[in-house]
Design an enzyme around this catalytic site. Structure first.
Site, PDB file in Angstrom:
ATOM      1  N   GLY A 177      14.016  23.924  12.368  1.00 57.16           N
ATOM      2  CA  GLY A 177      15.127  24.316  13.233  1.00 57.16           C
ATOM      3  C   GLY A 177      16.232  25.021  12.464  1.00 57.16           C
ATOM      4  O   GLY A 177      16.022  25.598  11.396  1.00 57.16           O
ATOM      5  N   THR A 216      21.242  14.421  14.316  1.00 56.24           N
ATOM      6  CA  THR A 216      21.368  15.091  13.014  1.00 56.24           C
ATOM      7  C   THR A 216      22.712  14.692  12.416  1.00 56.24           C
ATOM      8  O   THR A 216      23.641  14.344  13.151  1.00 56.24           O
ATOM      9  CB  THR A 216      21.342  16.612  13.269  1.00 56.24           C
ATOM     10  OG1 THR A 216      20.035  16.986  13.652  1.00 56.24           O
ATOM     11  CG2 THR A 216      21.768  17.426  12.054  1.00 56.24           C
ATOM     12  N   GLY A 245      22.430  20.175  17.310  1.00 55.91           N
ATOM     13  CA  GLY A 245      21.991  20.479  18.667  1.00 55.91           C
ATOM     14  C   GLY A 245      20.598  21.079  18.645  1.00 55.91           C
ATOM     15  O   GLY A 245      19.873  20.946  17.655  1.00 55.91           O
TER      16      GLY A 245
HETATM   17  N1  ASP Z   1      19.593  20.970  15.003  1.00 63.10           N
HETATM   18  C1  ASP Z   1      18.507  20.056  14.754  1.00 63.10           C
HETATM   19  C2  ASP Z   1      17.201  20.803  14.863  1.00 63.10           C
HETATM   20  O1  ASP Z   1      17.014  21.544  15.800  1.00 63.10           O
HETATM   21  C3  ASP Z   1      18.494  18.887  15.676  1.00 63.10           C
HETATM   22  C4  ASP Z   1      19.828  18.248  16.007  1.00 63.10           C
HETATM   23  O2  ASP Z   1      20.869  18.690  15.558  1.00 63.10           O
HETATM   24  O3  ASP Z   1      19.827  17.241  16.746  1.00 63.10           O
HETATM   25  O4  ASP Z   1      16.332  20.592  14.053  1.00 63.10           O
END
Ligand code: ASP
Length: 299
Positions: free
Chosen positions: A190, A160, A212
């Site tokens: 998310g 992300t 995350g």
């Molecule tokens: N936070 C993002 C999600 O859960 C994914 C990420 O940050 O890698 O959609």
């Protein structure tokens, strides 16, 4: 007030063979945002530009290179926060918009709403003049291979993206953009577009962009938690470190990260994952990037 900017490319297990490219990517995104700030441009323009660059970069989990859902499609989420006006724009589940963060900005600036999802968000993009980008054009070979094999660990594209900036007028903005987690169920959203989770800002305290596993971030409103750790005696880095300690009490396998800026212009970063590429500018105007350890290894 001197300007500052910090950029991240996602808290995750980064394959070492992609580290150099990941660092270069956040370095360049930081430079693009910084160039706007040194010319007296706004924090909103700076974070949008930095994130647009990473949305177009196939290595990151945002825009082109987004992770695929269980149907083999890309569904993207984004949020842009304007701390000064205490407002934000967010979108979730879009499938045909090249720069989701720019659509989030238009939600903020050109509608009386804060959050659009799914087909309504894609339709809004058309009404606002965003060109239609076929979903297949977001799909990279790495993601397709990962989808076919269901072997997440073989892929290097993991992050992300996000940016936080404070401009020389004292305006603060935050942007976060994602394709979500790999192999998610269709329709899953998310933390990223959730105000207080994937991004948060308070014009008296500072701003944060999170990354995350979204289900960990959104269950504890981690962005809000992090900002409320800033007070008269704690700067952004102390707040980031406290947030890492907090989330580790909630999950044995905490997999989150964040970047922060407080209203005094201090930067902060932390990640509980193996890596999180970040780019930032020091007080002499030099741009730095690293794969982990945060600002000065304090994370
Ligand atoms: N936070 C993002 C999600 O859960 C994914 C990420 O940050 O890698 O959609």
């Amino acid at each position: 007030m001197p300007s500052v900017i910090i950029v991240h490319g996602g808290a995750a297990s980064w394959n070492p063979k992609f580290e150099e490219k990941a660092k270069q990517g956040v370095h360049q995104a930081t430079k693009l945002g910084w160039d706007i700030l040194v010319e007296g441009g706004s924090a909103i323009d700076a974070v949008e530009k930095a994130v647009n660059y990473l949305e177009d970069h196939p290595l990151y989990d945002a825009g082109v290179g987004s992770h695929l859902n269980q149907n083999g499609e890309v569904e993207m989420d984004a949020i842009l926060v304007d701390a000064t006006n205490e407002n934000y724009g967010a979108i979730a589940g879009v499938k045909t918009v090249q720069h989701p963060i720019s659509l989030a900005r238009r939600v903020l600036e050109d509608t009386s709403h804060c959050f659009f999802v799914g087909q309504g968000a894609d339709d809004l993009a058309r009404q606002l003049g965003f060109p239609h980008m076929p979903n297949i054009e977001f799909v990279t070979d790495v993601e397709l291979m990962s989808f076919r094999k269901h072997k997440v660990e073989e892929s290097g594209a993991t992050g992300t993206v996000g940016a936080v900036a404070l401009d020389d007028h004292g305006h603060l903005a935050v942007a976060t953009s994602t394709g979500g987690v790999r192999h998610k169920m269709p329709g899953r959203v998310g933390d990223t577009p959730i105000f207080g989770a994937g991004a948060y800002a308070d014009w008296m305290l500072g701003g944060v962009s999170s990354t995350g596993i979204g289900e960990q971030v959104m269950r504890y409103m981690l962005g809000h938690y992090a900002i409320t750790q800033i007070n008269d005696t704690t700067n952004a880095q102390v707040a980031a470190t406290k947030t890492a300690e907090f989330i580790r009490t909630k999950f044995d396998d905490a997999q989150v990260g964040l970047i922060m800026v407080d209203m005094n212009g201090n930067l902060g970063a932390m990640h509980t994952t193996q890596a999180m590429p970040i780019g930032w500018v020091d007080s002499d105007g030099n741009i730095h990037s690293s794969m982990g350890g945060g600002i000065n290894g304090l994370a």
